[in-house]
Scaffold this motif. Structure first.
Motif, PDB file in Angstrom:
ATOM      1  N   PRO A 166       0.796  -1.240   0.000  1.00 11.77           N
ATOM      2  CA  PRO A 166       0.000   0.000   0.000  1.00 11.77           C
ATOM      3  C   PRO A 166       0.827   1.289   0.000  1.00 11.77           C
ATOM      4  O   PRO A 166       0.295   2.355  -0.276  1.00 11.77           O
ATOM      5  CB  PRO A 166      -0.827  -0.115   1.304  1.00 11.77           C
ATOM      6  N   ASP A 167       2.134   1.200   0.305  1.00 13.79           N
ATOM      7  CA  ASP A 167       2.985   2.402   0.260  1.00 13.79           C
ATOM      8  C   ASP A 167       3.388   2.765  -1.171  1.00 13.79           C
ATOM      9  O   ASP A 167       4.004   3.795  -1.407  1.00 13.79           O
ATOM     10  CB  ASP A 167       4.301   2.187   1.039  1.00 13.79           C
ATOM     11  N   TYR A 168       3.113   1.873  -2.113  1.00 17.58           N
ATOM     12  CA  TYR A 168       3.567   2.074  -3.493  1.00 17.58           C
ATOM     13  C   TYR A 168       2.517   2.844  -4.303  1.00 17.58           C
ATOM     14  O   TYR A 168       1.352   2.921  -3.905  1.00 17.58           O
ATOM     15  CB  TYR A 168       3.862   0.709  -4.142  1.00 17.58           C
ATOM     16  N   ASP A 169       2.948   3.417  -5.444  1.00 24.02           N
ATOM     17  CA  ASP A 169       1.994   4.150  -6.289  1.00 24.02           C
ATOM     18  C   ASP A 169       1.118   3.206  -7.098  1.00 24.02           C
ATOM     19  O   ASP A 169      -0.042   3.487  -7.358  1.00 24.02           O
ATOM     20  CB  ASP A 169       2.758   5.042  -7.293  1.00 24.02           C
ATOM     21  N   PHE A 170       1.720   2.107  -7.566  1.00 20.62           N
ATOM     22  CA  PHE A 170       0.993   1.193  -8.439  1.00 20.62           C
ATOM     23  C   PHE A 170       1.187  -0.244  -7.978  1.00 20.62           C
ATOM     24  O   PHE A 170       2.249  -0.595  -7.468  1.00 20.62           O
ATOM     25  CB  PHE A 170       1.513   1.266  -9.882  1.00 20.62           C
ATOM     26  N   VAL A 171       0.173  -1.044  -8.203  1.00 30.19           N
ATOM     27  CA  VAL A 171       0.332  -2.478  -7.993  1.00 30.19           C
ATOM     28  C   VAL A 171       0.044  -3.169  -9.326  1.00 30.19           C
ATOM     29  O   VAL A 171      -0.930  -2.854 -10.005  1.00 30.19           O
ATOM     30  CB  VAL A 171      -0.574  -3.002  -6.850  1.00 30.19           C
ATOM     31  N   VAL A 172       0.983  -4.027  -9.733  1.00 32.31           N
ATOM     32  CA  VAL A 172       0.798  -4.783 -10.974  1.00 32.31           C
ATOM     33  C   VAL A 172       0.744  -6.245 -10.585  1.00 32.31           C
ATOM     34  O   VAL A 172       1.612  -6.730  -9.845  1.00 32.31           O
ATOM     35  CB  VAL A 172       1.977  -4.508 -11.946  1.00 32.31           C
ATOM     36  N   VAL A 173      -0.288  -6.928 -11.055  1.00 30.78           N
ATOM     37  CA  VAL A 173      -0.425  -8.341 -10.711  1.00 30.78           C
ATOM     38  C   VAL A 173       0.253  -9.187 -11.776  1.00 30.78           C
ATOM     39  O   VAL A 173      -0.008  -9.019 -12.972  1.00 30.78           O
ATOM     40  CB  VAL A 173      -1.917  -8.738 -10.581  1.00 30.78           C
ATOM     41  N   ASN A 174       1.144 -10.055 -11.355  1.00 31.24           N
ATOM     42  CA  ASN A 174       1.812 -10.939 -12.316  1.00 31.24           C
ATOM     43  C   ASN A 174       0.991 -12.212 -12.493  1.00 31.24           C
ATOM     44  O   ASN A 174       1.360 -13.285 -12.026  1.00 31.24           O
ATOM     45  CB  ASN A 174       3.229 -11.259 -11.851  1.00 31.24           C
ATOM     46  N   ASP A 175      -0.106 -12.036 -13.195  1.00 39.73           N
ATOM     47  CA  ASP A 175      -1.002 -13.138 -13.500  1.00 39.73           C
ATOM     48  C   ASP A 175      -0.416 -13.903 -14.675  1.00 39.73           C
ATOM     49  O   ASP A 175      -0.108 -15.086 -14.602  1.00 39.73           O
ATOM     50  CB  ASP A 175      -2.369 -12.537 -13.857  1.00 39.73           C
ATOM     51  N   THR A 176      -0.204 -13.154 -15.779  1.00 43.96           N
ATOM     52  CA  THR A 176       0.603 -13.687 -16.877  1.00 43.96           C
ATOM     53  C   THR A 176       1.715 -12.669 -17.113  1.00 43.96           C
ATOM     54  O   THR A 176       1.552 -11.485 -16.774  1.00 43.96           O
ATOM     55  CB  THR A 176      -0.211 -13.821 -18.187  1.00 43.96           C
ATOM     56  N   ILE A 177       2.820 -13.135 -17.685  1.00 46.69           N
ATOM     57  CA  ILE A 177       3.945 -12.224 -17.948  1.00 46.69           C
ATOM     58  C   ILE A 177       3.476 -11.081 -18.852  1.00 46.69           C
ATOM     59  O   ILE A 177       3.785  -9.917 -18.614  1.00 46.69           O
ATOM     60  CB  ILE A 177       5.122 -12.986 -18.598  1.00 46.69           C
ATOM     61  N   GLU A 178       2.693 -11.439 -19.878  1.00 47.69           N
ATOM     62  CA  GLU A 178       2.241 -10.434 -20.843  1.00 47.69           C
ATOM     63  C   GLU A 178       1.466  -9.314 -20.154  1.00 47.69           C
ATOM     64  O   GLU A 178       1.692  -8.140 -20.414  1.00 47.69           O
ATOM     65  CB  GLU A 178       1.338 -11.053 -21.935  1.00 47.69           C
ATOM     66  N   SER A 179       0.548  -9.696 -19.262  1.00 45.93           N
ATOM     67  CA  SER A 179      -0.280  -8.651 -18.638  1.00 45.93           C
ATOM     68  C   SER A 179       0.558  -7.805 -17.685  1.00 45.93           C
ATOM     69  O   SER A 179       0.356  -6.592 -17.578  1.00 45.93           O
ATOM     70  CB  SER A 179      -1.494  -9.262 -17.938  1.00 45.93           C
ATOM     71  N   ALA A 180       1.526  -8.416 -17.012  1.00 43.07           N
ATOM     72  CA  ALA A 180       2.373  -7.640 -16.100  1.00 43.07           C
ATOM     73  C   ALA A 180       3.246  -6.666 -16.898  1.00 43.07           C
ATOM     74  O   ALA A 180       3.389  -5.501 -16.522  1.00 43.07           O
ATOM     75  CB  ALA A 180       3.230  -8.578 -15.255  1.00 43.07           C
ATOM     76  N   VAL A 181       3.811  -7.146 -18.011  1.00 39.33           N
ATOM     77  CA  VAL A 181       4.645  -6.272 -18.856  1.00 39.33           C
ATOM     78  C   VAL A 181       3.804  -5.111 -19.371  1.00 39.33           C
ATOM     79  O   VAL A 181       4.219  -3.953 -19.345  1.00 39.33           O
ATOM     80  CB  VAL A 181       5.262  -7.084 -20.029  1.00 39.33           C
ATOM     81  N   GLU A 182       2.605  -5.441 -19.828  1.00 40.64           N
ATOM     82  CA  GLU A 182       1.688  -4.415 -20.351  1.00 40.64           C
ATOM     83  C   GLU A 182       1.394  -3.362 -19.273  1.00 40.64           C
ATOM     84  O   GLU A 182       1.360  -2.167 -19.548  1.00 40.64           O
ATOM     85  CB  GLU A 182       0.388  -5.109 -20.798  1.00 40.64           C
ATOM     86  N   GLY A 183       1.176  -3.834 -18.057  1.00 41.58           N
ATOM     87  CA  GLY A 183       0.878  -2.915 -16.942  1.00 41.58           C
ATOM     88  C   GLY A 183       2.022  -1.937 -16.723  1.00 41.58           C
ATOM     89  O   GLY A 183       1.808  -0.726 -16.610  1.00 41.58           O
ATOM     90  N   ILE A 184       3.250  -2.433 -16.702  1.00 41.61           N
ATOM     91  CA  ILE A 184       4.405  -1.549 -16.457  1.00 41.61           C
ATOM     92  C   ILE A 184       4.610  -0.594 -17.636  1.00 41.61           C
ATOM     93  O   ILE A 184       4.886   0.589 -17.453  1.00 41.61           O
ATOM     94  CB  ILE A 184       5.676  -2.374 -16.172  1.00 41.61           C
ATOM     95  N   LYS A 185       4.417  -1.109 -18.864  1.00 45.20           N
ATOM     96  CA  LYS A 185       4.550  -0.235 -20.039  1.00 45.20           C
ATOM     97  C   LYS A 185       3.532   0.899 -19.981  1.00 45.20           C
ATOM     98  O   LYS A 185       3.840   2.045 -20.313  1.00 45.20           O
ATOM     99  CB  LYS A 185       4.318  -1.039 -21.329  1.00 45.20           C
ATOM    100  N   THR A 186       2.320   0.578 -19.555  1.00 42.02           N
ATOM    101  CA  THR A 186       1.266   1.602 -19.468  1.00 42.02           C
ATOM    102  C   THR A 186       1.641   2.679 -18.458  1.00 42.02           C
ATOM    103  O   THR A 186       1.449   3.873 -18.704  1.00 42.02           O
ATOM    104  CB  THR A 186      -0.079   0.942 -19.052  1.00 42.02           C
ATOM    105  N   ILE A 187       2.216   2.255 -17.329  1.00 43.56           N
ATOM    106  CA  ILE A 187       2.628   3.219 -16.296  1.00 43.56           C
ATOM    107  C   ILE A 187       3.701   4.157 -16.856  1.00 43.56           C
ATOM    108  O   ILE A 187       3.619   5.374 -16.716  1.00 43.56           O
ATOM    109  CB  ILE A 187       3.148   2.482 -15.041  1.00 43.56           C
TER     110      ILE A 187
END
Ligand code: 5GP
Length: 203
Positions: A160-181
């Motif tokens: 909860p201290d972080y700005d974003f939480v990305v769930v590593n459900d699949t590698i693709e979705s986690a990568v996509e999440g970080i790219k979007t940020i």
């Protein structure tokens, strides 16, 4: 910290998949760099000095601390881990998004030093999946796995201290999440004021 670049922290418990996600992320992103940390822990067989870490002894590490060459450092599992300052500054001044793959204590220090830093916590979808991933590595005994799970739970309490939480459900979705940020950070008005005024003033 140079304002052109973007400083990003990525934390997540052992087994959350930080390395896999980052390796995938940097494949087609020349604007993103991952900082190489320095550590006093033993090199694992599949690791390369200068690529995965700079492997050094305690004396060398402590000299770097004394000479103010580290952006941050922490002791984790009886070893030093830290981020050498100079390469990060250089990459930032070249406009890169620089990712620090660090644990939660280091993240707290960086946040105090650089309030503009973007922090991302990589979460496993569940404790059960994290446990399965740790077990499937087949490298640790039962006691070590259980110990890592206890540490993981403690680390996740800091999410909860972080700005974003990305769930590593699949590698693709986690990568996509970080790219979007990263992409949305680059679009922020505070990063584009010069461009806006140039357009208005017909430069
Ligand atoms: P490992 O020994 O599994 O490679 O890393 C142990 C932990 O240390 C991981 O959570 C990793 O993200 C963290 N870590 C790696 N490099 C650094 C660093 O430069 N600073 C800090 N504070 N933590 C780091």
């Amino acid at each position: 910290m140079d304002k052109n670049g973007i400083l990003i922290i990525l934390s997540g418990p052992s087994g959350s998949g930080k390395d896999t996600v980052l390796n995938e992320l940097i494949k087609d992103r020349d604007d993103v760099r991952v900082s190489v940390s320095m550590t006093t822990r033993q090199k694992r067989d599949d690791e390369i000095d200068g690529i995965h870490y700079y492997f050094v002894d305690r004396e060398y590490f402590e000299k770097k601390i004394a000479d103010n060459k580290m952006l941050e450092f922490a002791e984790y599992a009886k070893n030093y881990y830290g981020t050498p300052k100079e390469p990060v500054d250089e990459m930032l001044s070249n406009g890169k998004a620089v990712i620090l793959k660090i644990e939660v204590q280091g993240a707290e220090k960086i946040r105090m030093l650089y309030p503009d830093v973007i922090s991302i916590f990589l979460m496993p979808p569940s404790m059960r999946v994290l446990e399965e991933r740790l077990r499937s590595r087949n490298t640790e005994d039962e006691e070590t796995i259980n110990h890592r799970l206890v540490i993981a739970r403690e680390e996740m309490k800091k999410a909860p201290d972080y700005d974003f939480v990305v769930v590593n459900d699949t590698i693709e979705s986690a990568v996509e999440g970080i790219k979007t940020i990263i992409s949305s950070e680059r679009l922020k008005v505070k990063r584009n004021k010069k461009f806006i005024s140039e357009v208005i003033n017909n430069v």
